[in-house]
Every structure is written in structure tokens, then in C-alpha cells.
Design a protein around this motif. Structure first.
Motif, PDB file in Angstrom:
ATOM      1  N   GLU A 297       0.487  -1.178  -0.136  1.00 56.28           N
ATOM      2  CA  GLU A 297      -0.042   0.317  -0.154  1.00 56.28           C
ATOM      3  C   GLU A 297       0.685   1.324  -0.185  1.00 56.28           C
ATOM      4  O   GLU A 297      -0.048   2.426  -0.459  1.00 56.28           O
ATOM      5  CB  GLU A 297      -0.624  -0.379   1.306  1.00 56.28           C
ATOM      6  N   LEU A 298       2.161   1.013   0.602  1.00 55.80           N
ATOM      7  CA  LEU A 298       2.965   2.819   0.498  1.00 55.80           C
ATOM      8  C   LEU A 298       3.772   2.100  -0.450  1.00 55.80           C
ATOM      9  O   LEU A 298       3.827   3.703  -1.106  1.00 55.80           O
ATOM     10  CB  LEU A 298       4.078   2.512   1.758  1.00 55.80           C
TER      11      LEU A 298
ATOM     12  N   SER B 265       2.506   2.077  -3.990  1.00 58.86           N
ATOM     13  CA  SER B 265       1.057   2.890  -4.053  1.00 58.86           C
ATOM     14  C   SER B 265       0.957   3.847  -3.676  1.00 58.86           C
ATOM     15  O   SER B 265       0.491   5.054  -4.814  1.00 58.86           O
ATOM     16  CB  SER B 265      -0.163   2.010  -4.155  1.00 58.86           C
ATOM     17  N   LEU B 266       1.100   4.503  -2.282  1.00 56.94           N
ATOM     18  CA  LEU B 266       1.098   5.890  -1.969  1.00 56.94           C
ATOM     19  C   LEU B 266       2.460   6.549  -2.344  1.00 56.94           C
ATOM     20  O   LEU B 266       2.006   8.027  -3.215  1.00 56.94           O
ATOM     21  CB  LEU B 266       0.714   6.149  -0.686  1.00 56.94           C
TER      22      LEU B 266
ATOM     23  N   VAL C 294       2.489   9.223  -5.968  1.00 52.86           N
ATOM     24  CA  VAL C 294       1.582  10.751  -5.304  1.00 52.86           C
ATOM     25  C   VAL C 294       2.157  11.280  -4.842  1.00 52.86           C
ATOM     26  O   VAL C 294       1.743  12.446  -4.259  1.00 52.86           O
ATOM     27  CB  VAL C 294       0.361  10.503  -5.491  1.00 52.86           C
ATOM     28  N   PHE C 295       3.093  10.911  -3.791  1.00 54.37           N
ATOM     29  CA  PHE C 295       3.324  11.408  -2.332  1.00 54.37           C
ATOM     30  C   PHE C 295       4.576  10.887  -1.437  1.00 54.37           C
ATOM     31  O   PHE C 295       4.694   9.607  -1.805  1.00 54.37           O
ATOM     32  CB  PHE C 295       2.349  10.996  -1.566  1.00 54.37           C
ATOM     33  N   ASP C 296       4.947  11.644  -0.914  1.00 55.47           N
ATOM     34  CA  ASP C 296       6.325  11.320  -0.135  1.00 55.47           C
ATOM     35  C   ASP C 296       6.051  10.069   0.210  1.00 55.47           C
ATOM     36  O   ASP C 296       5.334  10.652   1.887  1.00 55.47           O
ATOM     37  CB  ASP C 296       7.372  12.498  -0.538  1.00 55.47           C
ATOM     38  N   ALA C 297       6.423   9.023   0.367  1.00 57.58           N
ATOM     39  CA  ALA C 297       5.549   7.764   1.450  1.00 57.58           C
ATOM     40  C   ALA C 297       7.060   6.874   2.115  1.00 57.58           C
ATOM     41  O   ALA C 297       7.029   6.359   2.563  1.00 57.58           O
ATOM     42  CB  ALA C 297       4.425   7.091   0.798  1.00 57.58           C
ATOM     43  N   ARG C 298       7.947   7.297   1.784  1.00 55.79           N
ATOM     44  CA  ARG C 298       9.793   7.368   2.233  1.00 55.79           C
ATOM     45  C   ARG C 298       9.327   7.137   3.769  1.00 55.79           C
ATOM     46  O   ARG C 298      10.025   6.277   4.312  1.00 55.79           O
ATOM     47  CB  ARG C 298      11.021   8.149   1.297  1.00 55.79           C
TER      48      ARG C 298
ATOM     49  N   ALA D 225       7.447   6.610   6.074  1.00 58.88           N
ATOM     50  CA  ALA D 225       6.462   5.986   6.994  1.00 58.88           C
ATOM     51  C   ALA D 225       6.678   4.693   7.462  1.00 58.88           C
ATOM     52  O   ALA D 225       7.209   3.506   6.795  1.00 58.88           O
ATOM     53  CB  ALA D 225       5.556   5.554   5.633  1.00 58.88           C
TER      54      ALA D 225
ATOM     55  N   MET E 129       2.217   1.616   7.385  1.00 60.83           N
ATOM     56  CA  MET E 129       0.604   1.978   6.440  1.00 60.83           C
ATOM     57  C   MET E 129      -0.946   1.633   7.369  1.00 60.83           C
ATOM     58  O   MET E 129      -0.866   0.479   8.005  1.00 60.83           O
ATOM     59  CB  MET E 129       0.040   1.390   5.525  1.00 60.83           C
TER      60      MET E 129
END
Lengths: 471, 471
Positions: free
Chosen positions: B30-31, B33-34, B37-41, B43, B46
């Protein structure tokens, strides 16, 4: 199909002002009480949002105004919109409110679909997003992205920081804290924090007593209207301003890393920039390696007849960063070039990394603007309203100077001969049941919601023609 | 009476980690996929807030963690708190979400009671408020208030701006844009915008590549622990740092208009300031006409055993401005001196002037902390937990260096011998079902919610003792 009928079957049919002055006695009493703990001096009146509906805002005295100011251009769909009420009652919203996530560290499963909904509404050419909290915040986050991008280009995207940078930055000194500038324009408004405030150049009162970065302000074109009759003069004005921009980029004492511009300067007087001007800035920014930021905080979300105002200019290649807030309720910037994602995590970061509750509202607004084609409605209603204003203009040319916004939906403004007359007109309009805002020294700016229709335009023009005759 | 039993009868009774690594496979998917479009590093995993409850946060893989980090110290009452759900479903909340007011121009009838509820929770000596959106925003708004106050003292509160000021400010130049500084401390964290970022001095990564104001950083006392056994050395350390503060105020190249300090530096390593130090800063700021700002963004709202941490120091006369955000959800500053209301309206102003939806949540949090006496509970549970940690410390003195936070509720931290060991400990704790954060290079910081009880402390200490034995 009338959107208003659909949304607001119980919207008032006309404004009603019962008090002889605005604010009325009940507003005055309640504002006095608020004023004991909060600065209430700028309040127009005490609003009653429970009773407000669609295009009408109601105050504590029961006065009902047709609202063409809409929370300083920040209400997209009108008051108590059923689609937004639905979003506000959704389980995702309850979670966002009570379990507010630190979206960077502990993003919610809800986040990806919310962002996808927002990104379906992104300006052409943009497909990524970073989230903030307000227009000023969005612009400052964009500046940070621009500065990191600019320095990464100089340093090499994957190159590590030097020990000199790591040491000097802790002293707020070069090279870790570099001297870099954002170029903006005279009369610009980009917010009131310290970096955004340094790019704002609207009124002294917005900036006095605050330290500022020594950043430059170029000249924003000042056109003659109607545009269609002044092509040559306005093109010459564009070229004059473009020369100033290029001169500042190449000669300013601090390297210019980014340029920020509103496609229509709003707070600064509804000054329009032509397609030629906005495209030429793309050429100049590419030539000189300057990041191009378009501030769509006030112009965005449909009112100009396009989702985003700068789409009228079809800028190619697309600009680097587009900031948003106000009518979108959520704030942040759109972008497309992956090099605007910093080379390391935690560089563009803060506790919340945005406000999920407002992102949900933004998604619902985006959906509804698309479903109901509200940008096209704004274009249509704007044309209708503009025609009526042209008629008034030919009757009272002195009171409708530089009428602007033709072909830009309901995003319309004009000038009075003096600030005193402008203020008198706004006051008279309020007593006739129309809540309207000004901008700059002489201008009236119209900022109705996207649910504003021909029938509302008729009510407004009727009040306006009476008010103009009086002043 | 157990608050947890009352709030969270269906809270899990123990953590469960089903995956062999954190983030688990579903989070990773899921990260990814996120991340498009968004800086998910940054995280950790989820999160699934629908399933999270009380002191337990659940992730996309169904892992259930006892949460001692709580959204970077930003959840006051635990997940899916019933009182907050009630507030989130209230008609005032729906209105705040769908009809977001520009609170300065069109305040809502709902606003005064909301503010009164928040102000009942104001720090001692403070009775007025100005609202912002985040900790960084709150601090920058406080800086603006401080700069206006400072210049008004020089100019005369009611004296108008000179024409030289009005002209120069539009060029970002003196005297309209004065050279004034905010003094902060090394290792401070006050946010990451440009002015707040200039006062932040925690890690290079927070600041690199951003232009900064040339503002000074004094030294924050570095105590020896336990405090009770190191009175003389710590007093000498206070005096050493106070001298540096006074020296910077009197010698810095730019006049120092304000001083900002965290009563416990949190991001910077849970460094404590003594009552003597905080009171002496009051004396120094009065002596030199410097505005005294206390940043309670992380320390505020009960966790230290008082509503506001600096109340432990009983600073007299009260400090000028107290900023808040995080656990309070709303943000802004408290103050008491009416001279901090600028001499003209629209000087401290922006479109929204705060976020009413978050003010409603803040009011509900304040009410509940007071009704349930949760500050006292934090003091009690913190003492219990601290005792357990002291026992572990005597067993593993190397792994529990500079154990701090005695008598400061659950606001507890300690140091590992190296960053690698600290990181290993946090990782091991996560696999044992405890979500815990670090700060600075070597520290573990505990930031549970106010509903953390002895039974949770037992679970945590059990996991911790196993994790420590392993590393």
C-alpha cells in the motif's frame, strides 16, 4: 439544468436586510463579547452559518445577503452544500478528525484514495502532490521544494552534503543556509508568513515591522481594457515587464532560484497576465534555470471558467509547481517532475504533512465540480454577468473603469475613481443585501461561489445599479 | 477509576505482531501505491485507524501496537475516543467543515463558546488567544506578534508608520522591514518554515538548502541526571547558559526582539530546563526588553503532569506568549497583555485565522482532560513507569543513560550508548508490539497518550526488558 435548484431548493429567493446599519445591533453585541478574547476588529458581521444556504449568508441579526465575497473567495459550492455535508459525516472524516494521523510517518489507508480523487482535478501536466495547511504554507512549502531542487542541480541530485554545509547550516550561515531568492511581482499576494511575506507586495500593512528576505519584485503588467481593443499596447507592456524580470534574474545580488506569480493578482487588484506573458515566463525560467511556481490559491477551482486559471495560458512545458488553497479547502502544491521529490526523506516534512479532514472536503469539491461541470457554468454565468456590467459601464463609465475578467467566468473586477467611492459602493451594496469585497485601493472584486447563477447575477446587478446611482 | 476501562472497554489487552518485519507485506504494497503520488518514504507502516483503539494502533497487516509515539506526540486521548467522536459528529463541526469561515471577517456565532472552552485550559496567567494551523505556523504568528510589539514600544503604540517605513517595506528593506532577531537555543525545534526554521537548530537535514535569517542560538543547559543528585553542577550549567543568553542579547549584530524556548526540548533530545533557568530568562527578557515566548507545541496538554509544562516553573510575571499545537490539535498562541494585539486591525491576519474544526476538537480535549483529571493521571502513571525504568537502569546502566523525566508525568526519555543501538532497540520494540520514537542522536522518547495506564506501562516494560537484553 439548474445547479442551484438541485442543490438549494430552499435557498432564499432574495436578500433581506432588516437593520439600518451593518453590522446590526446583535452582531455588534456578539462581536464585543468575541473581542474580549480574539481580535474581532476586522469582522463585517457575526455570521450564522446554520441559517446560511447556497449563495446566501445570514448574520446574527437575521440579515440575509447574497454572497459575492464567499469567505474571501474560499467557498466553492455555496453554504451547507449537501455533498459536503455527506463528506463531513463520512466515517473517513470522523477518523480524520479524531485520529489525526502524522501522514508522513503513519499514513492512513484512507489517504491514497483521497489523494487520487484530488489528483483527478490536478492542473494539466501535474500528477503528484504535497500537502500543506493554508495558502501561505503551500507557497512556503513550494519555496522549500524549489530551493532543494535548485541546490540539487548545482550539487548533483545524489551527492551528499559537505561537512561545511552541515556545520554552517546550524549557524544559519552559508553555504548550508544559502543566500537564494524567490522573485515575485509588485502587488503580489502570496501570504503573510516570513518567506511568503517577502514575496507579498500588496500593501504596507501586510508587511510592516516584520523582518524580510531581500528578495526582488518585478513589475506585473498593467493592461488597458477591454483587452481586445488594446492588443498592441498590452503586448508592449508585457515586453516591458518581461525585460524587468530577466534583468532581475540576471542582476539581483542573490541568485534567483524560483519565480512565483498569480495568473490574476487578486488581493493586489485583479491584475491579469496574458497568455503571452505567462508563456514567456516559462521560456525565461527555463533559459535561466529558475523554478516556475504558479500561485492558484485564489484563482483556482473553477471560478475563471477553467479548473485552474493558468490553464487558459496553456503554458508549455508545464510549470514546475502549482500551489492551491482557499476554495479547495485543502492546501499544497501539485508537481510532475520527480526531481522535486527531495533526494532524502524528512527534508520536506513536518508532523502532520497536511490535513486529512480538509483533503476529504477537497476531494468532494473536486468530484462535484467535475460531475456538475461547474467551471463551464461559471464561464456561462460570468459571460452573462459581464454583459450586464458592460451595460452599466456605458451608463456610468466613471464608476466602471478598467472592467476586467471578460471570458474569465465570474472572476470579475473593476475600478472606482477613488477609494472613498469604492468603499461607499461596497457599504451601500451591503445595505442592499449584497456582500461584496474590494481589492487594492480602487477595485471591486466579485468572488461568488460556483453555484452562482443568472438569477443571482440579476439580483446583484439590480442592487448594483441602485447603489451606483446613489454614490 | 480507570479512564481506560471507561473509554476503551474494547481496547486490545496486548499487542500482537503477526509479520516477521515491520512494515509488513500489506503495508509495503500500500505504501508503494501511495508513493507514486506522495512522499511515503518516512512511513513506519500503513495505519488502519478504523481498527485502532485507545492506546493501540493497528496497521494494514493487522499488527496491533501499543502506541508510545502517538502520531509524533500528537494524540491526546487515544484512538477513536468517544468524546471526540461526539464532537466530530456535532452540528457545529459539520458547519465548520462545510462552511469554513474566514474567522477574522465573518466569524461564526459558534466561535466565542469554542474559544471560551479552549481558554478555560489556557496556561496560568494567559487569557487571550490567536489561532493558527500548526506548530510552525503558531510560532511564526507569535514572532509576528513579538515584532509588532517590539517596534510599537520603540515607535509608540499609537504612532503611525512613517512614509519612509511605508515605502521601504515594499522593497523588503529597512526600516519598514526591520532587521530584528528571535533568539533560540541549540537543539531547539520550532518548526520548518523559514522563520521558524531559523530558530530550529536540531539537525542539519531539517534546514539544509533553505535560506535562513541570521538569528542566534544560545546554549540550552545540558544537565547531569538524576537531577536531585546533581544540584550544584546543574546550577552552574544554568548560569553558564544564562550568561551566553545575555551576551547574545546584548551583542548580536541584529537587535533581539524575542526569545523562544521549549521547557523540554523534545525533537532535540528531551533536554530539560530547570525552574531556575526558565525564571532567570524571565528576568533577563524583562531587563533587556525582549519578548518571552514559550513553545509548548510538544510539551503541552497534560503529559508532563501539568496542563502546560512551563507551569512547573511558575514563571513570574507570566511569559508573554505561549504557543501550542500537536496534542491540542488546534494551534496558536495564548497571551495576556493587550499590547500584543496590534495597534491596527489586519496586521495579524490571514484568510482563515485558524481552523474551527480543530478548535472544536481542542475544546473537547480540554474538557475531557479537566473532567477526568488526566494531567494528574499522567503524573501518577509516569511515576510508576519511571520507577520501573530506574529498576531496568540499575540492571543495564549502559543502556539507560541520563534517564530523565522524573516528576514530569509520562514525558520520559533516556540515552543509548550509540545511535545504532538506539535504532536497534526501537526496531526490536516494534517487533515486540510497541511503537516508540527516538529523538536527537541517542535518545528514546516516550510519548504515550493521556489514557496510558499502569497496565500499559507493564506491557511496555516487559517488552523493553526483553529488547534491551537482546541488543
Amino acid at each position: 439544468m439548474s445547479v442551484c435548484t438541485q442543490y438549494y431548493p430552499d435557498e432564499p429567493t432574495a436578500p433581506v436586510v432588516k437593520t439600518s446599519a451593518v453590522p446590526g445591533p446583535e452582531s455588534v453585541k456578539e462581536l464585543e463579547s468575541l473581542g474580549k478574547v480574539f481580535d474581532a476588529r476586522p469582522a463585517y458581521f457575526m455570521a450564522d452559518y446554520e441559517k446560511s444556504k447556497g449563495n446566501y449568508i445570514v448574520d446574527a441579526d437575521g440579515n440575509t445577503y447574497l454572497d459575492l465575497y464567499a469567505q474571501i473567495a474560499s467557498i466553492a459550492l455555496g453554504y451547507n452544500n449537501p455533498k459536503l455535508i455527506e463528506a463531513a459525516k463520512s466515517p473517513e472524516m470522523i477518523r480524520a478528525l479524531v485520529d489525526r494521523p502524522a501522514l508522513g510517518n503513519f499514513p492512513s489507508k484512507d489517504l491514497t484514495p483521497i489523494l487520487q480523487k484530488i489528483l483527478k482535478f490536478a492542473p494539466k501536466g501535474q500528477d503528484k502532490i504535497w500537502s500543506g495547511l493554508s495558502g501561505a504554507d503551500a507557497n512556503e512549502l513550494a519555496f522549500k521544494a524549489a530551493f532543494m531542487y535548485y541546490r540539487a542541480k548545482e550539487r548533483g541530485y545524489n551527492k551528499d552534503f559537505s561537512s561545511e554545509e552541515n556545520v554552517s547550516v546550524m549557524k544559519n550561515a552559508q553555504p548550508g543556509s544559502p543566500h537564494l531568492a524567490v522573485l515575485s511581482f509588485k502587488k503580489a499576494f502570496h501570504g503573510r508568513l516570513f518567506a511568503s511575506g517577502s514575496t507579498t507586495c500588496s500593501k504596507p500593512i501586510h508587511k510592516l515591522d516584520f523582518p524580510a528576505f531581500e528578495w526582488p519584485h518585478a513589475e506585473y503588467p498593467h493592461y488597458q481594457f477591454p483587452l481586445t481593443e488594446n492588443d498592441a499596447a498590452n503586448r508592449a507592456e508585457d515586453d516591458r515587464c518581461l525585460k524587468i524580470v530577466e534583468h532581475l534574474i540576471t542582476s539581483w545580488s542573490i541568485p534567483v532560484a524560483a519565480l512565483i506569480i498569480e495568473p490574476i493578482q487578486s488581493e493586489g487588484g485583479d491584475n491579469h497576465a496574458s497568455k503571452y506573458f505567462l508563456q514567456s515566463l516559462r521560456d525565461l525560467t527555463l533559459k535561466h534555470g529558475v523554478v516556475y511556481i504558479v500561485d492558484e490559491v485564489q484563482t483556482g477551482v473553477g471560478a475563471t471558467g477553467k479548473a485552474w486559471c493558468h490553464e487558459w495560458a496553456d503554458i508549455q512545458p508545464p510549470v514546475d509547481l502549482v500551489t492551491f488553497s482557499k476554495k479547495f479547502q485543502s492546501a499544497g502544491y501539485f508537481f510532475h517532475d520527480p526531481l522535486f521529490v527531495p533526494n532524502k526523506p524528512y527534508r520536506q516534512f513536518n508532523t502532520w504533512c497536511g490535513e486529512p479532514a480538509r483533503m476529504i472536503i477537497a476531494g468532494a469539491i473536486a468530484q462535484e465540480v467535475q460531475d456538475q461541470n461547474l467551471s463551464a457554468q461559471c464561464a456561462r454565468v460570468g459571460d452573462y454577468l459581464f454583459g450586464k456590467l458592460e451595460a452599466l459601464q456605458s451608463q456610468y463609465p466613471e464608476k466602471f473603469q478598467r472592467l476586467r475578467g471578460q471570458g474569465r467566468g465570474t472572476f470579475i473586477a473593476w475600478d472606482l475613481p477613488s477609494g472613498a467611492e469604492r468603499d461607499a459602493l461596497l457599504k451601500s451594496l451591503k445595505l442592499k443585501g449584497c456582500n461584496v469585497g474590494g481589492c487594492a485601493e480602487l477595485s471591486v472584486r466579485l468572488r461568488p461561489t460556483l453555484s452562482f447563477e443568472e438569477k443571482h447575477a440579476d439580483i446583484f446587478v439590480d442592487a448594483l445599479s441602485k447603489a451606483v446611482a446613489e454614490i
